[in-house]
Design an enzyme around this catalytic site. Structure first.
Site, PDB file in Angstrom:
ATOM      1  N   TYR A  34       0.884  -1.171   0.000  1.00 45.01           N
ATOM      2  CA  TYR A  34       0.000   0.000   0.000  1.00 45.01           C
ATOM      3  C   TYR A  34       0.916   1.213   0.000  1.00 45.01           C
ATOM      4  O   TYR A  34       1.745   1.376   0.895  1.00 45.01           O
ATOM      5  CB  TYR A  34      -0.903  -0.023   1.229  1.00 45.01           C
ATOM      6  CG  TYR A  34      -1.729   1.213   1.465  1.00 45.01           C
ATOM      7  CD1 TYR A  34      -2.260   1.951   0.416  1.00 45.01           C
ATOM      8  CD2 TYR A  34      -2.021   1.626   2.755  1.00 45.01           C
ATOM      9  CE1 TYR A  34      -3.038   3.080   0.655  1.00 45.01           C
ATOM     10  CE2 TYR A  34      -2.801   2.750   3.010  1.00 45.01           C
ATOM     11  CZ  TYR A  34      -3.301   3.467   1.956  1.00 45.01           C
ATOM     12  OH  TYR A  34      -4.070   4.585   2.197  1.00 45.01           O
ATOM     13  N   ASN A  36       0.849   5.334  -0.362  1.00 49.11           N
ATOM     14  CA  ASN A  36       0.406   6.710  -0.529  1.00 49.11           C
ATOM     15  C   ASN A  36       1.632   7.410  -1.093  1.00 49.11           C
ATOM     16  O   ASN A  36       2.609   7.623  -0.368  1.00 49.11           O
ATOM     17  CB  ASN A  36      -0.010   7.322   0.810  1.00 49.11           C
ATOM     18  CG  ASN A  36      -1.347   6.813   1.272  1.00 49.11           C
ATOM     19  OD1 ASN A  36      -2.307   6.820   0.519  1.00 49.11           O
ATOM     20  ND2 ASN A  36      -1.418   6.353   2.501  1.00 49.11           N
ATOM     21  N   ARG A  80     -11.197  10.013  -7.505  1.00 49.81           N
ATOM     22  CA  ARG A  80     -12.190  10.165  -6.456  1.00 49.81           C
ATOM     23  C   ARG A  80     -11.843  11.332  -5.540  1.00 49.81           C
ATOM     24  O   ARG A  80     -10.746  11.870  -5.590  1.00 49.81           O
ATOM     25  CB  ARG A  80     -12.312   8.865  -5.652  1.00 49.81           C
ATOM     26  CG  ARG A  80     -11.027   8.409  -5.008  1.00 49.81           C
ATOM     27  CD  ARG A  80     -11.171   7.061  -4.302  1.00 49.81           C
ATOM     28  NE  ARG A  80     -10.171   6.939  -3.268  1.00 49.81           N
ATOM     29  CZ  ARG A  80      -8.979   6.378  -3.435  1.00 49.81           C
ATOM     30  NH1 ARG A  80      -8.646   5.859  -4.600  1.00 49.81           N
ATOM     31  NH2 ARG A  80      -8.120   6.333  -2.441  1.00 49.81           N
ATOM     32  N   ASP A  82     -11.782  11.748  -1.500  1.00 51.01           N
ATOM     33  CA  ASP A  82     -11.894  11.076  -0.211  1.00 51.01           C
ATOM     34  C   ASP A  82     -12.221  12.146   0.823  1.00 51.01           C
ATOM     35  O   ASP A  82     -11.453  13.092   1.006  1.00 51.01           O
ATOM     36  CB  ASP A  82     -10.580  10.392   0.173  1.00 51.01           C
ATOM     37  CG  ASP A  82     -10.226   9.219  -0.741  1.00 51.01           C
ATOM     38  OD1 ASP A  82     -11.022   8.885  -1.636  1.00 51.01           O
ATOM     39  OD2 ASP A  82      -9.144   8.646  -0.544  1.00 51.01           O
ATOM     40  N   ASP A 112      -2.051   5.335  -4.103  1.00 49.11           N
ATOM     41  CA  ASP A 112      -2.870   6.541  -4.143  1.00 49.11           C
ATOM     42  C   ASP A 112      -1.967   7.734  -4.396  1.00 49.11           C
ATOM     43  O   ASP A 112      -0.939   7.897  -3.726  1.00 49.11           O
ATOM     44  CB  ASP A 112      -3.627   6.744  -2.828  1.00 49.11           C
ATOM     45  CG  ASP A 112      -4.975   6.060  -2.796  1.00 49.11           C
ATOM     46  OD1 ASP A 112      -5.443   5.579  -3.852  1.00 49.11           O
ATOM     47  OD2 ASP A 112      -5.580   6.003  -1.704  1.00 49.11           O
TER      48      ASP A 112
END
Length: 124
Positions: A34, A36, A80, A82, A112
């Site tokens: 993951y 960021n 998107r 958030d 992201d």
């Protein structure tokens, strides 16, 4: 029957509105990453769960408003906003571009892309 990558990502994004670190971490493979992008990547399901739990110390959840989502096989991309809901009130909207890679009904990579300045100014 397994879900398509697109369906899995849609479901995963919806789960953030009332997040549970165990439930969210279960969407990942054991060796998932993951990232960021403005920060260092997090490797492994256990570390991802710990990261999510740490994040939830300050936030009640995130409402992912997906404006566009497209998929090509195992890769899903979404644009998107958030909306992070702070504990004690207040919201922080963050425009995000997300890329997910899915294998065997689990996320193997999630990246992201966003402007860290938006986060910094919200806490400044």
């Amino acid at each position: 029957m397994t879900r398509s990558a697109d369906e899995l990502v849609t479901e995963f994004c919806a789960r953030w509105s009332s997040p549970d670190p165990d439930e969210l971490a279960a969407y990942f493979t054991e060796d998932a990453t993951y990232h960021n992008i403005p920060m260092a990547p997090v490797h492994g399901r256990a570390a991802i769960k710990e990261f999510i739990a740490g994040f939830l110390a300050a936030f009640d959840g995130i409402d992912f408003t997906v404006h566009r989502q497209m998929s090509n096989g195992a890769v899903v991309m979404n644009e998107r906003t958030d909306v992070m809901r702070r504990k004690g009130g207040g919201e922080i909207p963050l425009p995000v571009m997300g890329v997910f890679e899915v294998h065997n009904d689990r996320i193997v990579a999630w990246r992201d892309y966003f402007d860290m300045g938006a986060i910094t100014s919200a806490f400044g």
